[in-house]
Enzyme design. Structure first.
Site, PDB file in Angstrom:
ATOM      1  N   LYS A  49      29.499  54.984  38.854  1.00 48.98           N
ATOM      2  CA  LYS A  49      30.316  53.788  39.093  1.00 48.98           C
ATOM      3  C   LYS A  49      31.751  54.031  38.624  1.00 48.98           C
ATOM      4  O   LYS A  49      32.715  53.689  39.308  1.00 48.98           O
ATOM      5  CB  LYS A  49      29.713  52.571  38.349  1.00 48.98           C
ATOM      6  CG  LYS A  49      28.409  52.082  38.968  1.00 48.98           C
ATOM      7  CD  LYS A  49      27.678  51.075  38.101  1.00 48.98           C
ATOM      8  CE  LYS A  49      26.296  50.772  38.691  1.00 48.98           C
ATOM      9  NZ  LYS A  49      25.482  49.876  37.891  1.00 48.98           N
ATOM     10  N   GLN A  93      25.291  46.875  32.318  1.00 49.01           N
ATOM     11  CA  GLN A  93      24.236  47.729  32.871  1.00 49.01           C
ATOM     12  C   GLN A  93      22.882  47.356  32.267  1.00 49.01           C
ATOM     13  O   GLN A  93      22.742  47.243  31.049  1.00 49.01           O
ATOM     14  CB  GLN A  93      24.577  49.207  32.578  1.00 49.01           C
ATOM     15  CG  GLN A  93      23.628  50.205  33.195  1.00 49.01           C
ATOM     16  CD  GLN A  93      23.687  50.250  34.725  1.00 49.01           C
ATOM     17  OE1 GLN A  93      24.702  49.946  35.337  1.00 49.01           O
ATOM     18  NE2 GLN A  93      22.581  50.614  35.346  1.00 49.01           N
ATOM     19  N   ASP A 116      28.085  41.681  39.631  1.00 48.63           N
ATOM     20  CA  ASP A 116      26.719  41.942  40.109  1.00 48.63           C
ATOM     21  C   ASP A 116      26.113  40.731  40.827  1.00 48.63           C
ATOM     22  O   ASP A 116      25.057  40.859  41.442  1.00 48.63           O
ATOM     23  CB  ASP A 116      25.809  42.233  38.905  1.00 48.63           C
ATOM     24  CG  ASP A 116      25.684  43.713  38.591  1.00 48.63           C
ATOM     25  OD1 ASP A 116      25.633  44.513  39.538  1.00 48.63           O
ATOM     26  OD2 ASP A 116      25.629  44.054  37.395  1.00 48.63           O
TER      27      ASP A 116
HETATM   28  N1  GUN Z   1      20.490  48.646  36.557  1.00 48.30           N
HETATM   29  C1  GUN Z   1      20.000  49.183  37.698  1.00 48.30           C
HETATM   30  N2  GUN Z   1      20.704  48.740  38.769  1.00 48.30           N
HETATM   31  C2  GUN Z   1      21.658  47.901  38.279  1.00 48.30           C
HETATM   32  C3  GUN Z   1      22.680  47.128  38.886  1.00 48.30           C
HETATM   33  O1  GUN Z   1      22.869  47.115  40.110  1.00 48.30           O
HETATM   34  N3  GUN Z   1      23.449  46.393  38.042  1.00 48.30           N
HETATM   35  C4  GUN Z   1      23.235  46.379  36.697  1.00 48.30           C
HETATM   36  N4  GUN Z   1      24.040  45.601  35.961  1.00 48.30           N
HETATM   37  N5  GUN Z   1      22.294  47.083  36.099  1.00 48.30           N
HETATM   38  C5  GUN Z   1      21.511  47.831  36.888  1.00 48.30           C
END
Ligand code: GUN
Length: 281
Positions: A49, A93, A116
Site C-alpha cells: 500500500k 490494518q 476502508d
Molecule cells: N486486512 C486485510 N485486508 C484489509 C483491508 O482491506 N483493510 C484493512 N484495514 N485491513 C485489512
C-alpha cells in the site's frame, strides 16, 4: 474456455488515471496507515500500500506500532490523525493483536477519513443507498472488474461465499444494488455445491485453497476468486481450482493477478475521493 479477467491490467489503468489527476493537484492527498504488531501477511499488505501510494504521488505515512501498544496509545494516534487536516484517509490494518478490539478502533476513525469504508456509519450508508464516504476496497474492486468486462448482473443469481464485514457483506449489498439475486453462503451453509452449481456468478472469499471445483460450477458461469492463501512454501493460491474450472466458466479471475491488484487500486481511488470531498479547496 473462459476469458481471463486481467485485474492487474485494469488496476494499472486505474492507477495511471489517478496518478495523472494527482499531478494536477497543488497539495497532495495523504494516506495514513497504522500497523500494530508484526503479522507477516499484514506487513506485506502495508508495504504494498505504501509503495503504491508513493508511486501515485500521494504522501504516505505509515505508523508501525509495537505488538504491545496500549489501547490509549492507539486511541491517541487515531484521534490525532482525525484532527490533522493534512490527512485525507486513515487505514487501520486488521487484524489487530488480541488485546485490541478492531471494531472499537474502527469506530474511532472519523467516517470522513475512513478510507476502508469499515466505519458503521459508512457501512450503514452503503446498506441504505445513501452515499457512503468510501466503500470497502475489495468488494468495490470486484464490482469494477465486472463493469470493465461488461458482465451484466441484472436478474442473475450471484452466490457470494463468505460473510465477512470486509468482503462478503458489502459485496452482497453491492451486487443487490445492481439487481442481482444474491445468496450469501458461509461456513455453516449446507450443501454448498448444490447452491453454487445454480449460480450465474460465483464470488468466493473464504481463503480455503481449491474449495471451488468443477462440480460447484455450472457451464458458462462467471467465477470471481477473492480468496488468498499461502502454502508452507509461500506459494499463493485462491479458493478456486483454476485449471479445473477455466475450461467450463465464461469468465474467471486468476490468483494472483485478479482481484488482489484491484483492492490496492480502489484504496488509492478512495484516498483521492476522500481528499477531494474533504479538502478545503
Ligand atoms: N486486512 C486485510 N485486508 C484489509 C483491508 O482491506 N483493510 C484493512 N484495514 N485491513 C485489512
Amino acid at each position: 474456455m473462459a476469458e481471463i479477467i486481467d485485474g492487474k491490467a485494469v488496476a494499472a489503468k486505474i492507477t495511471e488515471e489517478i496518478k495523472q489527476k494527482v499531478q494536477t493537484l497543488t497539495k497532495k492527498p495523504t494516506l495514513a496507515v497504522i500497523l500494530v504488531g508484526s503479522d507477516a501477511a499484514s506487513e506485506i499488505y502495508v508495504k504494498n500500500k505504501e509503495k503504491k501510494a508513493k508511486e501515485i504521488g500521494f504522501n504516505s505515512k505509515t505508523y508501525r506500532l509495537d505488538e504491545n501498544t496500549s489501547e490509549n496509545e492507539l486511541r491517541d494516534l487515531i484521534i490525532s490523525l482525525n484532527e490533522d487536516e493534512n490527512v485525507s484517509g486513515i487505514l487501520l490494518q486488521l487484524p489487530l493483536p488480541k488485546h485490541l478490539n478492531g471494531k472499537d478502533f474502527i469506530e474511532l476513525i472519523d467516517p470522513k477519513k475512513d478510507v476502508d469504508g469499515f466505519h458503521p456509519i459508512n457501512m450503514g450508508k452503503l446498506l441504505t443507498n445513501s452515499s457512503p464516504n468510501a466503500v470497502s476496497c475489495t468488494p468495490k474492486g470486484v464490482m469494477r472488474l465486472l463493469e470493465e468486462y461488461n458482465i451484466s448482473l441484472e436478474g442473475k443469481l450471484a452466490v457470494v461465499i463468505g460473510r465477512s464485514n470486509m468482503v462478503g457483506k458489502p459485496l452482497s449489498v453491492l451486487l443487490g444494488q445492481k439487481n442481482a439475486t444474491v445468496i450469501c453462503a458461509h461456513s455453516k451453509t449446507k450443501d454448498l455445491e448444490k447452491i453454487t452449481s445454480q449460480a450465474d456468478i460465483i464470488l468466493s472469499a473464504t481463503g480455503k485453497s481449491g474449495l471451488i471445483k468443477k462440480n460447484f460450477v455450472k457451464s458458462g458461469a462467471v467465477v470471481i476468486d477473492i480468496g488468498i492463501s499461502r502454502d508452507k512454501d509461500g506459494k499463493i493460491s485462491g479458493d478456486v481450482d483454476f485449471s479445473d474450472i477455466e475450461p467450463i466458466a465464461s469468465y474467471i479471475t486468476p490468483v494472483p493477478g485478479g482481484v488482489g491488484p484491484m483492492t490496492i487500486a480502489m484504496l488509492m481511488e478512495n484516498t483521492l475521493e476522500l481528499y477531494l470531498k474533504n479538502a478545503k479547496l
